[in-house]
Design a protein around this motif. Sequence first.
Motif, mmCIF file in Angstrom:
data_model
loop_
_atom_site.group_PDB
_atom_site.id
_atom_site.type_symbol
_atom_site.label_atom_id
_atom_site.label_comp_id
_atom_site.label_asym_id
_atom_site.label_seq_id
_atom_site.Cartn_x
_atom_site.Cartn_y
_atom_site.Cartn_z
ATOM 1 N N PRO A 510 -10.371 -2.551 -10.541
ATOM 2 C CA PRO A 510 -10.038 -1.118 -10.565
ATOM 3 C C PRO A 510 -8.789 -0.852 -11.391
ATOM 4 C CG PRO A 510 -9.421 -2.075 -8.461
ATOM 5 C CD PRO A 510 -10.174 -3.145 -9.203
ATOM 6 N N ASN A 511 -8.770 0.369 -11.912
ATOM 7 C CA ASN A 511 -7.610 0.812 -12.678
ATOM 8 C C ASN A 511 -6.509 1.272 -11.717
ATOM 9 O OD1 ASN A 511 -6.070 1.530 -14.903
ATOM 10 N ND2 ASN A 511 -6.859 3.629 -14.917
ATOM 11 N N VAL A 512 -5.287 0.844 -12.005
ATOM 12 C CA VAL A 512 -4.140 1.177 -11.159
ATOM 13 C C VAL A 512 -3.065 1.787 -12.045
ATOM 14 C CG1 VAL A 512 -2.408 0.287 -9.546
ATOM 15 C CG2 VAL A 512 -4.698 -0.708 -9.583
ATOM 16 N N ASP A 513 -2.439 2.812 -11.523
ATOM 17 C CA ASP A 513 -1.377 3.464 -12.269
ATOM 18 C C ASP A 513 -0.250 2.465 -12.551
ATOM 19 O OD1 ASP A 513 1.334 5.259 -12.107
ATOM 20 O OD2 ASP A 513 -0.337 6.328 -13.079
ATOM 21 N N LEU A 518 2.710 -3.130 -9.896
ATOM 22 C CA LEU A 518 3.356 -4.269 -9.244
ATOM 23 C C LEU A 518 3.097 -4.283 -7.748
ATOM 24 C CD1 LEU A 518 6.787 -4.373 -11.130
ATOM 25 C CD2 LEU A 518 4.808 -5.874 -11.422
ATOM 26 N N ALA A 519 3.121 -3.078 -7.152
ATOM 27 C CA ALA A 519 2.869 -3.006 -5.709
ATOM 28 C C ALA A 519 1.439 -3.412 -5.378
ATOM 29 C CB ALA A 519 3.150 -1.585 -5.206
ATOM 30 N N SER A 520 0.479 -3.023 -6.249
ATOM 31 C CA SER A 520 -0.915 -3.383 -5.991
ATOM 32 C C SER A 520 -1.149 -4.873 -6.144
ATOM 33 C CB SER A 520 -1.824 -2.606 -6.948
ATOM 34 O OG SER A 520 -1.715 -1.211 -6.728
ATOM 35 N N ILE A 521 -0.480 -5.489 -7.116
ATOM 36 C CA ILE A 521 -0.637 -6.939 -7.287
ATOM 37 C C ILE A 521 -0.020 -7.686 -6.112
ATOM 38 C CG2 ILE A 521 0.122 -8.891 -8.697
ATOM 39 C CD1 ILE A 521 -0.279 -7.255 -11.151
ATOM 40 N N ALA A 522 1.122 -7.214 -5.668
ATOM 41 C CA ALA A 522 1.801 -7.915 -4.584
ATOM 42 C C ALA A 522 1.107 -7.715 -3.247
ATOM 43 C CB ALA A 522 3.260 -7.448 -4.509
ATOM 44 N N VAL A 757 6.485 -5.958 -15.629
ATOM 45 C CA VAL A 757 5.056 -5.689 -15.744
ATOM 46 C C VAL A 757 4.583 -6.090 -17.117
ATOM 47 C CG1 VAL A 757 5.107 -3.841 -14.073
ATOM 48 C CG2 VAL A 757 5.547 -3.327 -16.457
ATOM 49 N N ASP A 758 3.279 -5.849 -17.308
ATOM 50 C CA ASP A 758 2.653 -6.345 -18.535
ATOM 51 C C ASP A 758 3.229 -5.715 -19.778
ATOM 52 O OD1 ASP A 758 0.850 -7.828 -19.960
ATOM 53 O OD2 ASP A 758 -0.626 -6.227 -19.990
ATOM 54 N N ASP A 759 3.709 -4.486 -19.673
ATOM 55 C CA ASP A 759 4.223 -3.826 -20.871
ATOM 56 C C ASP A 759 5.688 -4.116 -21.122
ATOM 57 O OD1 ASP A 759 5.233 -2.551 -18.767
ATOM 58 O OD2 ASP A 759 4.637 -0.512 -19.326
ATOM 59 N N GLY A 760 6.274 -4.982 -20.325
ATOM 60 C CA GLY A 760 7.656 -5.386 -20.569
ATOM 61 C C GLY A 760 8.673 -4.519 -19.895
ATOM 62 N N ALA A 761 8.285 -3.660 -19.014
ATOM 63 C CA ALA A 761 9.254 -2.820 -18.305
ATOM 64 C C ALA A 761 10.117 -3.685 -17.414
ATOM 65 C CB ALA A 761 8.527 -1.740 -17.496
ATOM 66 N N SER A 762 11.358 -3.316 -17.341
ATOM 67 C CA SER A 762 12.316 -4.128 -16.597
ATOM 68 C C SER A 762 12.524 -3.658 -15.176
ATOM 69 C CB SER A 762 13.671 -4.099 -17.333
ATOM 70 O OG SER A 762 14.121 -2.749 -17.438
ATOM 71 N N LEU A 775 0.820 7.090 0.831
ATOM 72 C CA LEU A 775 1.009 8.497 0.526
ATOM 73 C C LEU A 775 1.387 8.704 -0.928
ATOM 74 C CD1 LEU A 775 1.236 11.432 1.440
ATOM 75 C CD2 LEU A 775 3.611 10.979 2.111
ATOM 76 N N VAL A 776 2.326 7.874 -1.411
ATOM 77 C CA VAL A 776 2.729 8.000 -2.812
ATOM 78 C C VAL A 776 1.572 7.678 -3.736
ATOM 79 C CG1 VAL A 776 4.259 7.047 -4.568
ATOM 80 C CG2 VAL A 776 5.146 7.550 -2.289
ATOM 81 N N ARG A 777 0.791 6.639 -3.382
ATOM 82 C CA ARG A 777 -0.339 6.264 -4.252
ATOM 83 C C ARG A 777 -1.372 7.366 -4.298
ATOM 84 N NH1 ARG A 777 0.258 0.974 -1.991
ATOM 85 N NH2 ARG A 777 -1.423 1.403 -0.516
ATOM 86 N N ARG A 778 -1.604 8.005 -3.163
ATOM 87 C CA ARG A 778 -2.601 9.072 -3.143
ATOM 88 C C ARG A 778 -2.150 10.252 -3.995
ATOM 89 N NH1 ARG A 778 -4.467 9.350 3.247
ATOM 90 N NH2 ARG A 778 -5.524 7.307 3.282
ATOM 91 N N MET A 779 -0.887 10.611 -3.897
ATOM 92 C CA MET A 779 -0.388 11.728 -4.700
ATOM 93 C C MET A 779 -0.469 11.397 -6.184
ATOM 94 S SD MET A 779 2.925 12.873 -2.397
ATOM 95 C CE MET A 779 3.389 14.105 -3.613
ATOM 96 N N ARG A 780 -0.011 10.198 -6.527
ATOM 97 C CA ARG A 780 -0.067 9.818 -7.939
ATOM 98 C C ARG A 780 -1.508 9.695 -8.424
ATOM 99 N NH1 ARG A 780 4.669 5.123 -8.263
ATOM 100 N NH2 ARG A 780 6.449 6.553 -7.984
ATOM 101 N N SER A 781 -2.374 9.189 -7.564
ATOM 102 C CA SER A 781 -3.774 9.049 -7.956
ATOM 103 C C SER A 781 -4.412 10.398 -8.203
ATOM 104 C CB SER A 781 -4.548 8.291 -6.877
ATOM 105 O OG SER A 781 -5.913 8.204 -7.210
ATOM 106 N N SER A 782 -4.053 11.389 -7.373
ATOM 107 C CA SER A 782 -4.613 12.732 -7.556
ATOM 108 C C SER A 782 -4.156 13.336 -8.872
ATOM 109 C CB SER A 782 -4.208 13.638 -6.388
ATOM 110 O OG SER A 782 -4.689 13.119 -5.169
ATOM 111 N N VAL A 783 -2.835 13.226 -9.144
ATOM 112 C CA VAL A 783 -2.310 13.756 -10.404
ATOM 113 C C VAL A 783 -2.911 13.002 -11.591
ATOM 114 C CG1 VAL A 783 -0.235 14.139 -11.762
ATOM 115 C CG2 VAL A 783 -0.202 14.558 -9.287
ATOM 116 N N GLY A 784 -2.980 11.670 -11.470
ATOM 117 C CA GLY A 784 -3.548 10.885 -12.566
ATOM 118 C C GLY A 784 -5.012 11.189 -12.796
ATOM 119 N N GLY A 785 -5.763 11.381 -11.694
ATOM 120 C CA GLY A 785 -7.175 11.722 -11.832
ATOM 121 C C GLY A 785 -7.366 13.046 -12.537
#
Length: 794
Positions: A510-513, A518-522, A757-762, A775-785
């Motif tokens: 699945p695609n993750v914001d 990092l939170a999803s991988i961990a 992360v993969d893009d080199g963010a520190s 809760l944060v993931r749901r809000m971000r997922s809604s905005v991203g969707g």
Amino acid sequence: MLDRNRQHQIVGPGQSQALSADLFYDGAQNYSAYGHDASDQREGFSPLKLLFYIVQYRWLIAIMTAAGLVAGVVVTMMQTPKYQATTQLEVLVPSAKVFQDIEVVSEDSDVRAFLTAREKLKSRALAQRVVFQLGLGEKPDFLFPTSDFSISNIFYRAFKISKSPSIQEKTPEQREAIAIGRVLNDLSVNLVPNTSLLSITFTDQKPKYASDVANQVAQSFIDQRLDQTSETSDLARQFIQEQVLQVKGKLQKSEEALVAYAKDAGITVTGDDKSLIGSNIEALNTALATAIQERLDAGRVVDQIEKGRGASLGPVLESEGLQKLSDKLADLTSQYQQKLGILKPGFPEMQQLQSQIKELQRLYNNGVLAITDSLRLKYQEALNKEADLKAKLSEMENQQVVFNDKNIKYTILKREVDSNRSQYDSLIAKLNEVGVSSELKTQSAAIVDFAAQPTAPYSPRLSINVSIALALFLALSASVIYVIELLNNTFTNPEQIEKELGLPILGILPNVDDREFLASIADQKSGLSEAYRSLRTSLQFSGAEGAPRSLLVTSSEPSEGKSTTSFKLGQDFAALGARVLVVDSDLRKPNLHRLFGLDNTIGLSNLLTNTVRREDLAAIFRATKYPNVTVLTSGTIPPNPADLLSSPKMALILTNLGKRFDLVIIDAPPVVGLSDAPILSRLAEGTLMVISTNQVTRKSAKTALKRLQAAGANVVGAAMSKFAVNKFDYNYAYKYMNYQYYSYGTDANTPKIEGKVDDGASQPAYGRSSAFSRLVRRMRSSVGGFLDRAKSIS
């Protein structure tokens, strides 16, 4: 150790295709076997596929539907309401008669009369008559109606504000022409099937005008026909009067000539136009026929008398006196016969009876003789009468011959008189008939049903406009979807990968914001972690002896998630107790060391170039914080990565590492544009292609697969990354991948992973509480969707 006793592998030419162990696929998606052949799929219309496209492009269809509804309402508001009224007119046949022998008759089967009436109803002359009768040339709202379709109609219908031009700006002729044009344009006349009725329909923005004009057209048509009939009758009467005067003069002259000739020739005619001689001959012929019949009847009676049968003739039997004598004679004869049995004939009484009988017999015979003599006399008279009539008839016939010679010219003159008299009588009758018909004014049509003033407009119709607009916009949306699908050369669902590449789908990631990556991988309970565990299970069943001892992870293009896949597969296989080595063979843009939070001072490139000391060899293979996971980073970036990877030393290193570890996962560079991945694919037992959703083109993926297969790689399958499982259309087709399903468990803190992360963010990933994180993931997922949908629509 890894369990290598798995299902038997099905090997095809040039590649390996294994039986599926991914229990999340159902039979409807055709993923039950990794030996699936793309050529077995049958193209054609599928309701499920159509439904999938509808769900996939639901927002576009919804927007188009809403636009169609708005367009239908706007178009309806921009149209001016129109009212329609209909009058039914019956055409009466035959039409009014002018001449008795020239009669206009129209049969029911001949529709020409009705078609003619229809064209007359639509004629300019009739429209001019209607305009004059109703005074339409002086009515501004009829002459200058509101525009049928205009933006200003919206304001007019909302605020009832309109402005009509002044009729003073037009001359009377111009106003009349405008009114006639309006009547002709908005008038329609149609024949009602299988009847003699014509429906006259007029359309106008005012309901009163609609009904008044329709009724007046019908009435004006009737009046026009009556006027035409009356005019025709007047002309016919004038013509017939002239003919009567001419024929009357000719008749008078012919009669005078006939009388003068008859007087000179001595011809006398009877009242029935016969000559006197002809009448006498006819009478003599009749009398002679009667005399002959009488003579024949008398002759038959005389013939009976001559044969002695006079007593049996009718006149004898019908005589009353003879009948009495016969009865008395019979009575005396009967008495004599009775007494003869007692007395003798010489007895005086008997002799007296005999003398009486003889006397009666004599009297009876004399009576019969008198009657027969009278019959003979009658026969003789009949003969004499017949002879006299024949002589007289012969005389009259001689006179007739002389008369016929004189009668030739008389007949000619008489025929001329008869002809003139016939013409005169006929003209007089026609003249009387024309006078009567012109007074009666027989109608050729009748109004059956007058038009009533309409109460509701017939146009525009909101339902029809909305239906048409919806149909057009839905057709437009279908065209847009078709063009999008035609131009879309990326992979949007797993079926496309199996169909285009012929590779089994081992996992869907699945695609993750990026902010939650990092939170999803961990989080081992996240949907992304669960998807990688599903991919691990599929790899375990990808070969006859389980997962390959060395697995190359590559992709067609950069940034498709191959490094993350290598990272997670290493953790997941190590969780089973296997000793896993993750090798970062991307000597151009290494990234694996960032995921593990390690430095990249020395690594694979140093080992291949012999730039590492012997005592530092053990330090190259670095343990991680994940149990049983060892990492070999890429090391110093060399100037010639392809040469190093294709060297025999690289093959020797991988062979030795395969003996030391249960599984070696090689994170390879992308295939397209580089030769590194094809080189490494020959050294690995299996190759896993990571294909990103809506990113890599199909052509690029096909080219990468061909290069790998040409290099002799054993491509065990593909993993589809960045799959938007939070979209409704994908959730519909892949319900098992519901992202929220994997968010189970307690509220334990999410493990923290240090690094980038993969893009080199520190920015590091900090642990959060499970509830707050969801809760944060749901809000971000809604905005991203929402942003994804906006991008896909644009």
